[in-house]
Each structure stands twice: as C-alpha cells, then as structure tokens.
Design a protein around this motif. Structure first.
Motif, short mmCIF file in Angstrom:
data_model
loop_
_atom_site.label_atom_id
_atom_site.label_comp_id
_atom_site.label_asym_id
_atom_site.label_seq_id
_atom_site.Cartn_x
_atom_site.Cartn_y
_atom_site.Cartn_z
N ALA A 1 0.86 -1.19 0.00
CA ALA A 1 0.00 0.00 0.00
C ALA A 1 0.90 1.23 0.00
CB ALA A 1 -0.92 0.03 1.21
N ASP A 2 0.48 2.24 -0.75
CA ASP A 2 1.21 3.51 -0.78
C ASP A 2 0.68 4.44 0.31
OD1 ASP A 2 2.81 2.86 -2.99
OD2 ASP A 2 1.23 3.44 -4.38
N VAL A 3 1.60 5.12 0.98
CA VAL A 3 1.25 6.15 1.97
C VAL A 3 1.68 7.48 1.36
CG1 VAL A 3 1.74 7.08 4.25
CG2 VAL A 3 1.52 4.61 3.94
N ILE A 4 0.73 8.40 1.18
CA ILE A 4 1.02 9.70 0.58
C ILE A 4 0.81 10.77 1.64
CG2 ILE A 4 0.39 11.33 -1.23
CD1 ILE A 4 -0.61 8.85 -2.84
N PRO B 1 4.46 17.44 2.08
CA PRO B 1 5.71 16.71 1.88
C PRO B 1 6.74 16.99 2.97
CG PRO B 1 5.43 18.41 0.20
CD PRO B 1 4.21 18.42 1.04
N SER B 2 7.64 16.05 3.14
CA SER B 2 8.79 16.24 4.02
C SER B 2 9.82 17.08 3.28
CB SER B 2 9.40 14.88 4.37
OG SER B 2 8.51 14.11 5.12
N ALA B 3 10.78 17.60 4.01
CA ALA B 3 11.83 18.41 3.40
C ALA B 3 12.70 17.56 2.46
CB ALA B 3 12.70 19.05 4.47
N ASN B 4 12.86 16.29 2.79
CA ASN B 4 13.63 15.35 1.97
C ASN B 4 13.22 13.94 2.37
OD1 ASN B 4 15.08 14.74 4.38
ND2 ASN B 4 16.38 16.52 4.00
N ASN B 5 13.96 12.94 1.93
CA ASN B 5 13.58 11.58 2.30
C ASN B 5 14.42 11.05 3.46
OD1 ASN B 5 15.92 11.21 0.88
ND2 ASN B 5 15.17 9.49 -0.33
N SER C 1 10.21 8.66 -0.57
CA SER C 1 10.48 9.97 -1.17
C SER C 1 9.95 11.05 -0.23
CB SER C 1 9.81 10.08 -2.55
OG SER C 1 8.42 10.30 -2.40
N PRO C 2 10.17 12.32 -0.51
CA PRO C 2 9.63 13.37 0.35
C PRO C 2 8.10 13.41 0.40
CG PRO C 2 11.42 14.25 -0.97
CD PRO C 2 11.10 12.88 -1.50
N THR C 3 7.44 12.82 -0.58
CA THR C 3 5.98 12.89 -0.64
C THR C 3 5.26 11.59 -0.27
OG1 THR C 3 6.01 12.35 -2.99
CG2 THR C 3 6.00 14.70 -2.39
N GLN C 4 5.99 10.47 -0.26
CA GLN C 4 5.31 9.21 0.00
C GLN C 4 6.30 8.07 0.25
OE1 GLN C 4 3.15 8.70 -3.70
NE2 GLN C 4 4.54 7.09 -4.33
#
Length: 92
Positions: free
Chosen positions: A31-34, A38-42, A62-65
């Motif tokens: 499952a993807d978590v979005i 967004p975070s500043a980075n990963n 990634s910073p978004t998911q």
C-alpha cells in the motif's frame, strides 16, 4: 540527535486499512502512503505496526510518499489496520 530550538522534527503518522493493500499478479501485498504535506527530503525513519503478524518493509521512500510492503502473498485479515510513524532526522 537531541531536539533543539534549531531543529524540531515534524512527526507524521497514520493508518492504512487492510482493504487498501493490493497484490497485482500474485506479488506480495503493498500500500502507498502519501503525505498531505511533503517532508523536506527523504531523510526520515518509518516504523510500521500491524494487527496481522508480518515482517513489514518500507519501499520507494520519497519526500511525498513511501510504500508499505507486507512481504507476503497472503491477504491481510479483513478489518485490520496497519499503523505507521515517519520521523525525520537532521543529517546536516
């Protein structure tokens, strides 16, 4: 690292319903978590806890998911929940 006035992490947390996990072609369920923001980075650590006993894996961060992988081709028990917490760390 200790939290200081120059760095206070923003913790993200949530839950994913068992029905959100898919298994295309008989592969392990995922499952993807979005993130809503967004975070500043990963550079964040993820902890996953589920009601079904699994060995969870984080993929495609990634910073978004990020993606939660169940490491199993057996579906999660209907009605169960998988909780996650993403905690950023200061690596500068």
């Amino acid at each position: 690292y200790a939290a200081t006035s120059s760095y206070v992490p923003t913790i993200k947390a949530g839950a994913v319903a068992a029905s959100s996990f898919t298994s295309p072609g008989g592969d392990p369920y995922f499952a993807d978590v979005i993130f809503s923001t967004p975070s500043a980075n990963n550079s964040y650590a993820v902890t996953i806890t589920g009601e079904d006993a699994r060995s969870w894996t984080v993929q495609s961060k990634s910073p978004t998911q990020f993606t939660i992988q169940t490491n199993s081709t057996v579906a999660l028990t209907n009605g169960t929940v998988v909780w996650w917490i993403a905690i950023p760390y200061n690596n500068s």
